[in-house]
Enzyme design. Structure first.
Site, PDB file in Angstrom:
ATOM      1  N   LEU A  45       0.835  -1.201   0.000  1.00 58.74           N
ATOM      2  CA  LEU A  45       0.000   0.000   0.000  1.00 58.74           C
ATOM      3  C   LEU A  45       0.869   1.249   0.000  1.00 58.74           C
ATOM      4  O   LEU A  45       0.534   2.252  -0.642  1.00 58.74           O
ATOM      5  CB  LEU A  45      -0.933  -0.004   1.213  1.00 58.74           C
ATOM      6  CG  LEU A  45      -1.825   1.231   1.343  1.00 58.74           C
ATOM      7  CD1 LEU A  45      -2.771   1.348   0.159  1.00 58.74           C
ATOM      8  CD2 LEU A  45      -2.616   1.191   2.647  1.00 58.74           C
ATOM      9  N   TYR A  46       1.981   1.208   0.724  1.00 53.93           N
ATOM     10  CA  TYR A  46       2.905   2.346   0.727  1.00 53.93           C
ATOM     11  C   TYR A  46       3.327   2.684  -0.699  1.00 53.93           C
ATOM     12  O   TYR A  46       3.288   3.839  -1.122  1.00 53.93           O
ATOM     13  CB  TYR A  46       4.135   2.017   1.574  1.00 53.93           C
ATOM     14  CG  TYR A  46       5.269   3.000   1.419  1.00 53.93           C
ATOM     15  CD1 TYR A  46       5.149   4.305   1.910  1.00 53.93           C
ATOM     16  CD2 TYR A  46       6.451   2.641   0.774  1.00 53.93           C
ATOM     17  CE1 TYR A  46       6.180   5.220   1.758  1.00 53.93           C
ATOM     18  CE2 TYR A  46       7.489   3.551   0.628  1.00 53.93           C
ATOM     19  CZ  TYR A  46       7.351   4.828   1.123  1.00 53.93           C
ATOM     20  OH  TYR A  46       8.369   5.732   0.964  1.00 53.93           O
ATOM     21  N   ALA A  47       3.730   1.658  -1.453  1.00 57.54           N
ATOM     22  CA  ALA A  47       4.142   1.864  -2.842  1.00 57.54           C
ATOM     23  C   ALA A  47       2.992   2.425  -3.675  1.00 57.54           C
ATOM     24  O   ALA A  47       3.180   3.316  -4.506  1.00 57.54           O
ATOM     25  CB  ALA A  47       4.632   0.551  -3.445  1.00 57.54           C
ATOM     26  N   THR A  96       0.528   4.314  -2.665  1.00 59.96           N
ATOM     27  CA  THR A  96       0.281   5.724  -2.365  1.00 59.96           C
ATOM     28  C   THR A  96       1.350   6.615  -2.990  1.00 59.96           C
ATOM     29  O   THR A  96       1.064   7.744  -3.397  1.00 59.96           O
ATOM     30  CB  THR A  96       0.231   5.976  -0.841  1.00 59.96           C
ATOM     31  OG1 THR A  96       1.485   5.618  -0.232  1.00 59.96           O
ATOM     32  CG2 THR A  96      -0.889   5.196  -0.201  1.00 59.96           C
TER      33      THR A  96
END
Length: 436
Positions: free
Chosen positions: A247-249, A251
């Site tokens: 999810l970090y990637a 965003t």
């Protein structure tokens, strides 16, 4: 409640007035009960959503830390506060910049802010001092910057009133946007914090910048994580980035698309920087090199991940000083935004660069270097790479950054870790203190 046509049909009217009154009473009673029931259900759903959206605290956090995640600032505004902001933003070199650095109390933000100040640029920091990791480390970085004349405003990038006030006090020429919710694995515990900071916060900042007059040029931190499941190496800015592994990637990839939109519609000059595993003094405690050092000194086991079929897990570790040079190079070559007051007046610069070291090193080799520097044998615990967003390897192609502003990393992992360990021992001691 809006009645349907069936409620007004004559066939539903009783033949006598008495029956009508009784039926009307029953109908109102039934409708009121239903309305009350669904009102409570709706309110309950809102409450559940609100409670689920609150950021959960990472391990070892304290209740007092949780307040630091809110949009509320301690205090800002007033003549004294404005004087500090203006003093910190004062340019002390010919052709210098006035730069707003978001995430200024973070790892990269601290080093970039200090470098800008040393060369004579005006610098104002902004940080919310959240508790994703030990806030006392951020406060120590804040003290370090304050000694060099840099004022960090405590506030959130989602606070539009605060951002507008800062731009009213200082006509910033540039924004170095480094504030973000970092970490790949934490996204599985608290996904909302990534959307709040990396997407909503970025949009909020761009909204304020687009309406500023003059509009600032913006350099911001993307991530090498956007390459996700890409198997072509080394990673090039032209490679596909539509397969995020976390999810970090996702965003950060969303941030790149948002940047394109604001560049296209409003004429904002935007440069994204894809950092590759940054390490060094004053680093982040959630990074492997950092907690490996802590746990080796404490005699604890450390996890060494391996890929499928015992494949090597490697990272393109990049020393902080090299990253800072890349950030300043991107800032110095950023062209002016072309809009004014929210209206585009011409095409504007839009760029994205890899900032890495170009020399991937197996994580097992990193541990071996730490063992030699710490003079302690690590208790290695080899395990399979979990499916939590981590990828097996990263490797940067930096030819574009080299061509555009001469980016050339000069610090190898052995040298960089030696500097980190020296700082770590001086800051935390030899490892006999309580866990931090």
């Amino acid at each position: 409640m809006k009645l349907s046509s069936s409620h007004l049909d004559n066939n539903n009217i009783p033949s006598t007035p008495g029956k009508f009154k009784i039926q009307r009473f029953r109908w109102h009673y039934s409708s009121l009960a239903k309305l009350t029931f669904w009102s409570f259900v709706f309110m309950g759903l809102i409450l559940v959503f609100f409670l689920k959206s609150l950021p959960t605290s990472p391990p070892n956090s304290t209740p007092s830390d949780l307040s630091r995640r809110s949009l509320k600032t301690k205090s800002w505004g007033g003549p004294g506060w404005e004087k500090r902001v203006k003093s910190s933003a004062k340019i002390r070199s010919p052709n210098g910049f006035s730069v707003l650095v978001t995430g200024a109390a973070g790892f990269v933000g601290t080093h970039v802010s200090a470098a800008l100040k040393r060369r004579g640029d005006g610098v104002v920091g902004l940080d919310n001092f959240n508790n994703y990791y030990d806030p006392s480390l951020k406060r120590a970085r804040q003290s370090l910057l304050e000694r060099s004349g840099i004022f960090i405003v405590e506030g959130d990038i989602n606070d539009v009133v605060l951002l507008n006030k800062l731009f009213q006090v200082v006509p910033f020429t540039h924004v170095m946007h480094l504030a973000a919710q970092a970490g790949v694995r934490y996204a599985m515990e608290n996904p909302n914090s990534y959307v709040h900071s990396n997407i909503a916060g970025f949009v909020n900042l761009l909204e304020v910048c687009k309406n500023a007059n003059p509009q600032p040029a913006i350099v911001w931190a993307s991530s090498s994580s956007v390459y996700g499941l890409n198997t072509k190496i080394p990673f090039s800015e032209k490679d596909r980035t539509d397969q995020p592994a976390s999810l970090y990637a996702a965003t950060k990839k969303a941030g790149e698309e948002i940047a394109h939109t604001y560049n296209h519609i409003y004429g904002l000059s935007l440069t994204g920087l894809r950092f590759f595993t940054v390490y060094g003094p004053w680093g982040r405690p959630d990074m492997a090199y950092f907690f490996f050092t802590r746990d080796i000194l404490k005699g604890k086991s450390i996890p060494i991940f391996e890929g499928a079929n015992h494949g090597t897990v490697a990272r393109d570790f990049t020393y902080i000083d090299d990253i800072v040079k890349g950030c300043l190079g991107a800032l110095d070559t950023a062209e002016k935004s072309t809009g004014s007051g929210g209206k585009k007046k011409g095409s504007a610069q839009l760029r994205v660069f890899n900032l890495g070291n170009t020399s991937p090193v197996p994580v097992s080799d990193l541990v071996s270097i730490l063992e030699r520097l710490l003079k302690v044998k690590a208790k290695r615990m080899v395990m399979k790479l979990p499916r939590n967003g981590d990828v097996q390897f990263t490797h940067a192609n930096i030819s574009f950054a080299h061509r555009e502003f001469g980016y050339k990393p000069t610090t190898d992992l052995q040298t960089g870790l030696k500097k980190f360990v020296r700082w770590y021992v001086s800051y935390y001691g030899s490892g006999k203190k309580d866990d931090h």
